[in-house]
Motif scaffolding. Sequence first.
Motif, PDB file in Angstrom:
ATOM      1  N   MET A  97     -17.899  -6.166   0.887  1.00 52.49           N
ATOM      2  CA  MET A  97     -16.698  -6.087   0.065  1.00 52.49           C
ATOM      3  C   MET A  97     -15.453  -6.010   0.942  1.00 52.49           C
ATOM      4  SD  MET A  97     -16.210  -3.404  -2.988  1.00 52.49           S
ATOM      5  CE  MET A  97     -14.729  -3.201  -3.930  1.00 52.49           C
ATOM      6  N   ILE A  98     -14.442  -6.754   0.529  1.00 48.84           N
ATOM      7  CA  ILE A  98     -13.163  -6.708   1.243  1.00 48.84           C
ATOM      8  C   ILE A  98     -12.169  -5.918   0.399  1.00 48.84           C
ATOM      9  CG2 ILE A  98     -11.216  -8.110   1.998  1.00 48.84           C
ATOM     10  CD1 ILE A  98     -13.341 -10.269   2.647  1.00 48.84           C
ATOM     11  N   LEU A  99     -11.503  -4.961   1.044  1.00 47.61           N
ATOM     12  CA  LEU A  99     -10.584  -4.096   0.299  1.00 47.61           C
ATOM     13  C   LEU A  99      -9.156  -4.634   0.382  1.00 47.61           C
ATOM     14  CD1 LEU A  99     -12.069  -0.719   1.507  1.00 47.61           C
ATOM     15  CD2 LEU A  99     -12.436  -1.828  -0.698  1.00 47.61           C
ATOM     16  N   GLN A 100      -8.297  -3.964  -0.372  1.00 51.59           N
ATOM     17  CA  GLN A 100      -6.966  -4.510  -0.582  1.00 51.59           C
ATOM     18  C   GLN A 100      -6.070  -4.533   0.644  1.00 51.59           C
ATOM     19  OE1 GLN A 100      -5.136  -2.922  -4.041  1.00 51.59           O
ATOM     20  NE2 GLN A 100      -3.138  -3.743  -3.602  1.00 51.59           N
ATOM     21  N   ASP A 101      -5.874  -3.340   1.272  1.00 58.22           N
ATOM     22  CA  ASP A 101      -4.835  -3.249   2.279  1.00 58.22           C
ATOM     23  C   ASP A 101      -5.402  -2.857   3.640  1.00 58.22           C
ATOM     24  OD1 ASP A 101      -2.572  -2.893   3.737  1.00 58.22           O
ATOM     25  OD2 ASP A 101      -1.502  -1.737   2.226  1.00 58.22           O
ATOM     26  N   PRO A 102      -5.352  -3.768   4.614  1.00 62.27           N
ATOM     27  CA  PRO A 102      -5.930  -3.453   5.934  1.00 62.27           C
ATOM     28  C   PRO A 102      -5.234  -2.271   6.605  1.00 62.27           C
ATOM     29  CG  PRO A 102      -4.641  -5.468   6.021  1.00 62.27           C
ATOM     30  CD  PRO A 102      -4.760  -5.111   4.582  1.00 62.27           C
ATOM     31  N   LYS A 103      -4.031  -1.959   6.156  1.00 61.63           N
ATOM     32  CA  LYS A 103      -3.318  -0.816   6.734  1.00 61.63           C
ATOM     33  C   LYS A 103      -4.116   0.470   6.484  1.00 61.63           C
ATOM     34  CE  LYS A 103       1.107  -1.375   6.016  1.00 61.63           C
ATOM     35  NZ  LYS A 103       1.802  -1.398   4.727  1.00 61.63           N
ATOM     36  N   PHE A 104      -4.828   0.517   5.358  1.00 63.49           N
ATOM     37  CA  PHE A 104      -5.594   1.721   5.026  1.00 63.49           C
ATOM     38  C   PHE A 104      -7.095   1.535   5.223  1.00 63.49           C
ATOM     39  CE2 PHE A 104      -1.864   1.803   2.117  1.00 63.49           C
ATOM     40  CZ  PHE A 104      -1.183   2.810   2.770  1.00 63.49           C
ATOM     41  N   LEU A 179     -23.529 -12.013  -0.952  1.00 58.90           N
ATOM     42  CA  LEU A 179     -22.510 -11.726  -1.965  1.00 58.90           C
ATOM     43  C   LEU A 179     -21.313 -11.058  -1.298  1.00 58.90           C
ATOM     44  CD1 LEU A 179     -21.501 -11.256  -4.921  1.00 58.90           C
ATOM     45  CD2 LEU A 179     -22.632  -9.037  -4.793  1.00 58.90           C
ATOM     46  N   LEU A 180     -20.136 -11.612  -1.551  1.00 60.60           N
ATOM     47  CA  LEU A 180     -18.923 -10.979  -1.053  1.00 60.60           C
ATOM     48  C   LEU A 180     -18.022 -10.652  -2.235  1.00 60.60           C
ATOM     49  CD1 LEU A 180     -17.198 -10.225   1.497  1.00 60.60           C
ATOM     50  CD2 LEU A 180     -16.042 -12.391   1.160  1.00 60.60           C
ATOM     51  N   VAL A 181     -17.636  -9.384  -2.330  1.00 61.47           N
ATOM     52  CA  VAL A 181     -16.663  -8.997  -3.349  1.00 61.47           C
ATOM     53  C   VAL A 181     -15.334  -8.834  -2.650  1.00 61.47           C
ATOM     54  CG1 VAL A 181     -16.010  -7.266  -5.039  1.00 61.47           C
ATOM     55  CG2 VAL A 181     -18.421  -7.785  -4.676  1.00 61.47           C
ATOM     56  N   ALA A 182     -14.300  -9.496  -3.136  1.00 63.46           N
ATOM     57  CA  ALA A 182     -12.970  -9.343  -2.551  1.00 63.46           C
ATOM     58  C   ALA A 182     -12.086  -8.696  -3.603  1.00 63.46           C
ATOM     59  CB  ALA A 182     -12.422 -10.692  -2.108  1.00 63.46           C
ATOM     60  N   ASP A 183     -11.695  -7.438  -3.327  1.00 64.16           N
ATOM     61  CA  ASP A 183     -10.924  -6.672  -4.307  1.00 64.16           C
ATOM     62  C   ASP A 183      -9.441  -6.783  -3.968  1.00 64.16           C
ATOM     63  OD1 ASP A 183      -9.956  -4.949  -6.145  1.00 64.16           O
ATOM     64  OD2 ASP A 183     -11.152  -3.216  -5.524  1.00 64.16           O
ATOM     65  N   GLU A 184      -8.724  -7.620  -4.665  1.00 63.22           N
ATOM     66  CA  GLU A 184      -7.294  -7.860  -4.412  1.00 63.22           C
ATOM     67  C   GLU A 184      -7.047  -8.103  -2.926  1.00 63.22           C
ATOM     68  OE1 GLU A 184      -4.813  -7.587  -6.789  1.00 63.22           O
ATOM     69  OE2 GLU A 184      -5.629  -6.355  -8.399  1.00 63.22           O
ATOM     70  N   PRO A 185      -7.713  -9.091  -2.342  1.00 60.70           N
ATOM     71  CA  PRO A 185      -7.653  -9.209  -0.883  1.00 60.70           C
ATOM     72  C   PRO A 185      -6.282  -9.616  -0.345  1.00 60.70           C
ATOM     73  CG  PRO A 185      -8.755 -11.099  -1.820  1.00 60.70           C
ATOM     74  CD  PRO A 185      -8.510 -10.147  -2.954  1.00 60.70           C
ATOM     75  N   THR A 186      -5.414 -10.114  -1.204  1.00 59.98           N
ATOM     76  CA  THR A 186      -4.135 -10.591  -0.669  1.00 59.98           C
ATOM     77  C   THR A 186      -2.940  -9.883  -1.279  1.00 59.98           C
ATOM     78  OG1 THR A 186      -4.144 -12.352  -2.317  1.00 59.98           O
ATOM     79  CG2 THR A 186      -4.996 -12.889  -0.145  1.00 59.98           C
ATOM     80  N   SER A 187      -3.182  -8.890  -2.131  1.00 58.08           N
ATOM     81  CA  SER A 187      -2.053  -8.249  -2.830  1.00 58.08           C
ATOM     82  C   SER A 187      -1.113  -7.530  -1.879  1.00 58.08           C
ATOM     83  CB  SER A 187      -2.571  -7.255  -3.854  1.00 58.08           C
ATOM     84  OG  SER A 187      -3.445  -7.907  -4.719  1.00 58.08           O
ATOM     85  N   ALA A 188      -1.667  -7.030  -0.755  1.00 60.35           N
ATOM     86  CA  ALA A 188      -0.815  -6.256   0.149  1.00 60.35           C
ATOM     87  C   ALA A 188      -0.176  -7.141   1.214  1.00 60.35           C
ATOM     88  CB  ALA A 188      -1.643  -5.157   0.814  1.00 60.35           C
ATOM     89  N   LEU A 189      -0.440  -8.433   1.157  1.00 60.13           N
ATOM     90  CA  LEU A 189       0.025  -9.303   2.234  1.00 60.13           C
ATOM     91  C   LEU A 189       1.312 -10.022   1.862  1.00 60.13           C
ATOM     92  CD1 LEU A 189      -3.334 -10.964   3.312  1.00 60.13           C
ATOM     93  CD2 LEU A 189      -2.328  -8.827   4.089  1.00 60.13           C
ATOM     94  N   GLY A 209     -22.696 -20.296   2.099  1.00 58.87           N
ATOM     95  CA  GLY A 209     -23.385 -20.338   0.811  1.00 58.87           C
ATOM     96  C   GLY A 209     -23.482 -18.991   0.132  1.00 58.87           C
ATOM     97  N   ALA A 210     -22.444 -18.171   0.282  1.00 61.23           N
ATOM     98  CA  ALA A 210     -22.471 -16.849  -0.351  1.00 61.23           C
ATOM     99  C   ALA A 210     -21.863 -16.916  -1.742  1.00 61.23           C
ATOM    100  CB  ALA A 210     -21.707 -15.853   0.508  1.00 61.23           C
ATOM    101  N   GLY A 211     -22.217 -15.961  -2.584  1.00 67.12           N
ATOM    102  CA  GLY A 211     -21.560 -15.813  -3.873  1.00 67.12           C
ATOM    103  C   GLY A 211     -20.295 -14.992  -3.682  1.00 67.12           C
ATOM    104  N   LEU A 212     -19.274 -15.275  -4.471  1.00 70.20           N
ATOM    105  CA  LEU A 212     -18.015 -14.566  -4.303  1.00 70.20           C
ATOM    106  C   LEU A 212     -17.547 -13.993  -5.631  1.00 70.20           C
ATOM    107  CD1 LEU A 212     -15.385 -13.948  -2.554  1.00 70.20           C
ATOM    108  CD2 LEU A 212     -14.500 -16.083  -3.479  1.00 70.20           C
ATOM    109  N   ILE A 213     -17.154 -12.748  -5.612  1.00 73.20           N
ATOM    110  CA  ILE A 213     -16.460 -12.183  -6.767  1.00 73.20           C
ATOM    111  C   ILE A 213     -15.054 -11.855  -6.307  1.00 73.20           C
ATOM    112  CG2 ILE A 213     -16.345 -10.287  -8.421  1.00 73.20           C
ATOM    113  CD1 ILE A 213     -19.343 -10.064  -8.306  1.00 73.20           C
TER     114      ILE A 213
END
Lengths: 287, 345
Positions: A97-104, A179-189, A209-213
């Motif tokens: 899973m990728i989170l929103q803000d890399p700063k945190f 499976l990769l979940v990206a939770d608002e991956p670009t909102s903080a950018l 070939g991964a699934g993405l949410i």
Amino acid sequence: MSDKPLVDVENLHIAFPREDGGWHEAVRGVSFSLLAREKLGIVGESGSGKSLSSRALLGVLPEHARMSADRLRFDGIDLLQASPRERRKLRGGRMSMILQDPKFSLNPVLKVGRQIMEAFRIGYPALSGAETRRRAIDMLEAVHIRSPERVMDLYPHQISGGMGQRVMIAMMMAREPELLVADEPTSALDVTVRTQVLSIMDELVTRRGAGLILISHDLKLVSRFCNRVLVMYAGRIVESLRADEMHNARHPYTRGLLACLPSIQSTGDPLPVLQREAGWANPEGQP
Amino acid sequence: MILRLLTYSRHAGAWAATVAITLFGLAVLTFVIGRVVPIDPVLAIVGDKASPDVYQRVFIELGRDKPLYVQFATYVSGLLHGDFGQSFVTSRPVLSDLLDFFPATLELSTIGLLIGMVLGIPAGVAAAYWHEKWPDHLVRLIALVGYSVPVFWLGLVGLFFLYFKLDWVSGPGQLDVFYQGIVENRTGSILIDSALAGEWEVFWNAMSHIILPALLLGYYSLAYIGRMTRSMMLDQLNREYVLTARLKGASEFEVVVGHALRNAAIPLVTIVALSYGSLLEGSVLVETIFSWPGIGNYLASSLFRADMNAVLGGTLVVGAVFVFLNMLSDALYGVLDPRAREHLS
């Protein structure tokens, strides 16, 4: 695409204890599935339960949350029956899973390289230090970071947000999850790097070939990157659409969201205000 | 390269200036305290039966007739030459007294601090990890008792049961009379001296003496360190990078110790340094109860006999130790926190 779903969720409920001793239901009977290699977008406003649903999938819900579901499966594995240890083995390895803000989301006192290497160390403890480092550098190259050797020795506060998010992608894609979940991956950018970061993520996901949410509040962005879009409102899925058929949306909430998108051709009249009806929160209220 | 050296030397210069100003402030403070307290140092020397002639002679000998700023200048220049004045009671230079007494305090508080750290940090981490569960309640209860119970009471109770009733530990003092004078004094610490000399019987006797006061000090430092560790870990465990570590599949131990504690360690350095400082200074009561020949005991007995030079010298040493510990924790900050490192250089 195979017919067997990679992710299968049925009637998922998540609730939090309230001050008065009752329970606040944040997710109320969500069901969806994801095929292997499919890209699914989940759209909704804050508090609609879109992040919680995917965190339940990865087994990283807040400690005080209460969860129940009729079915919660990943590639045939019953996640409801799996032990915490088994779920931990899945995390970072087969699902991440990728989170929103890399700063945190990056550890401020550890070098970027060490944080990526940790992902390899957990997955492949037998690898030598040099080999782990080489793979981490390869990963940084894969997310289009120039002079990766130098970036390896930087701390999170020394890199930009866009670069930080690419580091995050490198870290989470390191063990080639299915499976990769990206939770608002670009909102903080910054707006300028959003597309670039998303394309890099999309490229890695497609190539492996991964699934993405992809979780976002940005309808336009989601419909561009995904095959299918789920619209959530107040803890429920109110509409499920193919991304190329957004204009066929029937639910008033989705139609309202679409109407709010500004376009270059618009006359400059004020954008319509999103109307909400209390009835949408009930299952009977669905059209 | 040269630029770098320049910034380094500028940094070192600023650092040295800070230390110098702090120590000067300390000297002013002790000097003022020495003048303000209602103790007549002349009277303390000559006694209340002396004739006015004798009183006047000693008054001039001590430089009391000169203006205050001259007295202060004499005081500071004496300090710079390592002259803390004479102790009226022991008739020795205060500095050599302090050098004799300080190692015993250092030995006791270092062991106390180690106990406090070794038990306090894991206790705080466990309390934060199992927040609002029984380990948390237990640690909070232990810390609360440590905060509320007076040290002299706990010390006396400890002596009564563990020494007098059960005889598990030795009583007050550093050594039994039987073992005194066997080991040559080299480092000032009996434990280290006897271990170096291979006199294990002396070593274990010293150990049985130090263990109770050290545990007592350790308990108080545990209460402080444990509580602070708990609140700092609670803060860190809610951060998002902790979630990232879990998402990577890291074990709970790695998440808590490798990630969260690694961050909490930065403010903890200051806490531990402060705790060490207060152990070195605040052991007055413990040293008095256990007749421990340390600086706290020296300070207390000097105070009762109006031996102002000794009191001021001791105060100065305690203050200097505090300044030094603060400097040390600042330096460690730079080592642990990459963000602070950048600000410094």
